[in-house]
Structure formats: structure tokens, C-alpha cells
Write an enzyme that holds these catalytic residues in place. Structure first.
Site, PDB file in Angstrom:
ATOM      1  N   ASP A   1      58.448  49.457  23.239  1.00  0.00           N
ATOM      2  CA  ASP A   1      57.859  48.620  22.368  1.00  0.00           C
ATOM      3  C   ASP A   1      57.164  47.453  23.074  1.00  0.00           C
ATOM      4  OD1 ASP A   1      57.614  47.060  19.878  1.00  0.00           O
ATOM      5  OD2 ASP A   1      59.206  48.256  19.076  1.00  0.00           O
TER       6      ASP A   1
ATOM      7  N   HIS B   1      54.084  48.581  23.804  1.00  0.00           N
ATOM      8  CA  HIS B   1      53.357  48.666  22.650  1.00  0.00           C
ATOM      9  C   HIS B   1      52.209  47.267  22.860  1.00  0.00           C
ATOM     10  CE1 HIS B   1      55.840  50.776  19.477  1.00  0.00           C
ATOM     11  NE2 HIS B   1      55.294  51.487  20.328  1.00  0.00           N
TER      12      HIS B   1
END
Length: 453
Positions: free
Chosen positions: A249, A284
Site C-alpha cells: 500500500d 501504492h
């Protein structure tokens, strides 16, 4: 896949000796003179926590020493400790030498109701580190023991909006610096986190440097979930530098939720932040946001400087993500207010990244018609990209830049951009929607309107 010589050199150097990558220049530098003065104090008390060993719960001993030595002390954690109870600390002029390891127990039935609730996206934490003049350093390890949380989440899918935690299944954060001023966190490994690895919460003048962040699941069918390396919430004057991150993430995320004054601290959202010298793999991206999640809350992210980032095998590179508006007066999925302003992304190298540059004002809503009807109420301006180069993955076909603003985004600039799609595409594509002056983008003449609004 091919890795450039510069990426290999950076990864090798950082993994071998993170301290060698400490930046010599930052924007909005934090003041660490308090740390030097604290280290020279002759009256400091030294406190040692004896590890019980054999997997026995060391919580009582740790909490006892933390309580006895919360002022003008050096706390030594040189063993391998098992922690089965919540740690809430309020230190003043304290150095914590973690040369061993802290591993939290994997008892979901205890931690889910008993980890400390922090409100935003239902986040909770194992350790809430608060106070003034705190130096936490290694070399040591904080281990979230996250596999059981990932296994449970893979089957239950019990989460909140935008991948947040939920009130019925808490996934605690291993380390939260909260309601604190003058903090240095240095030379630590933070691994196997059930949720975000760290949270900087309502704090001021915090330095994080020389950290290695990693969460890897032993079961490919039960991957890690929402393993942000750090989220910054209602904090200012934060410096992040010299990290290696392996996660799934955000590598760094700037989150907010309304300007407040609490515990005597002015917390004007996320402002005056420097992020430098990071190697991020599988992430991410460096993310401004997500913002605007809560109806009528004012979110502000401004004065952010991001420099010398390597992003490998990632979903995004330099990203801004904003929720649209929402007609629901009690919405927790859009409808917030505020702005993003004075953001600089400099010296970004991307390899195999889905969206090297992304501005998304329809975040978490897979409905373009809805976003067109209820455009975001947050403004985006004064955002600058310098020397963003490398390759996209091809997930978005030939698109290497996607800037989709709900209303006009002003003063968006880019120079020395050199991004290429995979070889199967003849040329890179650039998507630009509601960018006021494409002339300020070195790829502006190649901008295309999005296929759908």
C-alpha cells in the site's frame, strides 16, 4: 524485469547502510537541538527491562519501567520481548534504546477491542508514544506479528471505507507517535504489520530516519492488507528520510481530517513535510491523500517536499487522491472540503509502475457519472513535478500520466519528464482533464482528454 543501474545501486546502498543515504538538505527542516541537549544531560536515569524469554508476556515489566522512567531517563530494551498488552506512554526527555525486538502477540480476541482507537478510518494502535523530547532508536525491531490478521481479513473482508480498519475487526498499528512534540525515530525495522506500520498523529516536529519497513505474507492467497509504511494525520514539521520499504500500500500517505486544537497542540492538518531518499517496492506510491472522505470536514495538505524517490513494481508513483462530493449529509465516502497546495515531487525514478503520475478526484468511487454529478470540493493547486523518469507497467495501456481534476487544477507544472510505456506501445500517452495551463507541462502538447469524464 530490467532494473536500471541507478536503481540497483540505490537499493544495494540503502539495504547495506541506510544511514549513508541521510539527506544533507531538506525543506522545512525539523529542529533537533533538543535531542543533542538531552543526550548531554548528566542527570539521566538508566532503566533496563529484563526479558522473560520463552514467549512469556513481558508487558508488565515493560509498562512498569515505562511508568517509573517517564522523565529524564534512558530506557534500555536489549532483549526479545513479547507484548500482549496495550502500551500508552507519556515521556518527557526520554531516550529509548531498542536494540532487541518487540513482538506483539497475535491474540485478535484481545487486541481487537483493547488496542487504542484513533478515530480516523477506525485505526487502532498497539503502542501510543506521546510526550515531549523523545528519542526512540535501534538497531532493533518492532514486529506486528500480522499473519493471523491477514489470514482473517482474507476470509472475512471486514474493513471500512477506502480500506480502513473496521470497528468490529481492529488491525492495530505497531507504532503511533501521537500528541507529541520533538520526536526522533531512527534506525529501526518495523515488520509484519496487521495494518499501517506507523502513524504520526496530531504531532509536531517529528523525524523518522534510517527505517526498514517490510510486511510479507507466508500465504500468497492471504496477502498483507493496507500496509502503509506511514500515514501522517493532523501533524506538521515532519521529516521522513532514508527508508527502504517493502509493502502493498502507500509508501507514505498524508492524511487529514479537520483542523483542531487538542492537548495544547495546534494541528493544522498535514503541513510542512519533507520526504527524501526512499526506496519503495510493491507500494501504492507517495500519496497525498486520500482526502475529502468525511462530509464537510476540511482537509488541508500543503508545503510538502518529496525528493529522491525510487518506486519499483508499484501501483502509483507520485499520487494525489481525493474523494468526490457526496449528497449524503453523514457521508464517510466523500463530501469533504479543503485544498492541496504547494506540493513538489522531485527526482522520481519509477520502474514497472502502473500510474507514474496520478491526480484522481474520483477516488474510491467506481462510477464516473456519480463523480461528474458530485465533483470534489477540494481544490488542487501549486503542484510541481521535476525529473520524473522511468517506465510504466502497461496496466493502463500506454498512459504514463493521468491528471483528472473535477474542477480546474491551477499552477500544475512538470519539467524534464521522461516516462515510457512498455515496448509493445509505440508512444506514451498523457491524460489531462481540467488542467488550467497545459503550457506549464513539458508534455502539455501531448495531453489528451480522458475517454470518459
Amino acid at each position: 524485469m530490467y532494473l536500471s543501474a541507478s536503481i540497483l545501486a540505490l537499493a544495494t546502498a540503502v539495504l547495506a547502510a541506510p544511514s549513508s543515504f541521510l539527506s544533507t538538505s531538506t525543506s522545512w527542516p525539523t529542529d533537533v537541538s533538543w535531542l543533542r541537549a538531552m543526550q548531554k544531560r548528566a542527570t539521566k536515569k538508566t532503566c533496563h527491562v529484563q526479558a522473560l524469554g520463552g514467549g512469556q508476556d513481558d508487558s508488565s515489566g515493560i509498562i512498569s519501567v515505562f511508568n517509573q522512567c517517564q522523565n529524564n531517563s534512558v530506557i534500555i530494551l536489549d532483549g526479545n520481548y513479547t507484548v500482549g498488552r496495550l502500551l500508552v506512554t507519556n515521556f518527557n526527555n526520554v531516550e529509548i534504546r531498542l536494540t532487541g525486538s518487540l513482538q506483539y502477540t497475535n491474540d485478535i480476541s484481545y487486541w481487537s477491542p483493547n488496542s487504542l482507537y484513533l478515530t480516523y478510518q477506525n485505526a487502532t494502535t498497539f503502542w501510543f508514544l506521546s510526550g515531549n523530547n523523545i528519542y526512540l532508536h535501534g538497531p532493533g525491531t518492532i514486529d506486528g506479528n500480522g499473519q493471523i490478521w491477514w489470514d482473517t481479513y482474507a476470509t472475512s473482508k471486514d474493513s471500512g471505507v477506502a480500506g480502513g480498519s473496521s470497528t468490529t475487526f481492529a488491525r492495530p498499528i505497531p507504532l503511533t507517535v501521537g500528541n507529541a512534540t520533538n520526536v526522533v525515530v531512527e534506525d529501526l525495522r518495523i515488520i509484519q504489520s496487521p495494518f499501517w506500520h506507523q502513524l504520526c498523529y496530531q504531532s509536531k516536529n517529528v523525524v523518522y530516519q534510517g527505517l526498514h519497513i517490510s510486511s510479507v505474507s507466508a500465504n500468497a492467497s492471504h496477502p498483507t492488507a493496507n500496509s502503509d509504511a506511514i500515514d501522517i494525520y493532523r501533524s506538521s514539521q515532519v521529516s521522513i528520510r532514508n527508508w527502504v520499504v517493502d509493502n502493498d500500500d502507500d509508501c507514505v500517505s498524508f492524511k487529514v481530517g479537520g483542523t483542531i486544537v487538542k492537548f495544547g497542540l495546534l494541528a493544522p492538518n498535514s503541513t510542512d513535510i519533507s520526504v527524501q531518499d526512499l526506496f519503495c517496492r510493491g507500494s501504492h506510491g507517495i500519496s497525498v491523500g486520500s482526502l475529502g472522505q468525511y462530509k464537510n470536514e476540511t482537509d488541508i495538505v500543503q508545503n510538502v517536499y518529496v525528493n529522491n524517490i525510487t518506486m519499483l513494481n508499484a501501483q502509483n508513483g507520485a499520487r494525489i487522491k481525493v474523494f468526490p462530493d457526496n449528497p449524503n449529509p453523514n457521508s464517510v465516502q466523500g463530501g469533504g472540503l479543503g485544498h492541496v497546495r504547494n506540493i513538489t515531487f522531485r527526482n522520481f525514478e519509477v520502474q514497472n509502475v502502473d500510474y507514474p503520475i496520478l491526480i484522481d478526484q474520483c477516488y474510491n468511487i467506481n462510477n464516473a457519472t456519480f463523480c461528474a454529478q458530485y465533483p470534489s470540493k477540494l481544490s488542487i493547486s501549486d503542484v510541481h513535478y521535476y525529473n520524473v523518469h522511468g517506465s510504466s507497467s502497461g496496466v493502463n495501456n500506454a498512459t504514463v500520466v493521468q491528471m483528472k481534476c473535477s474542477a480546474q487544477c491551477e499552477d500544475i507544472t512538470a519539467s524534464t519528464t521522461n516516462l515510457i510505456p512498455p515496448a509493445r506501445f509505440s508512444e506514451a500517452q498523457y491524460i489531462c482533464q481540467n488542467i488550467v495551463s497545459k503550457n506549464s507541462l513539458d508534455f502539455g502538447k501531448r495531453c489528451m482528454a480522458p475517454a470518459t469524464v
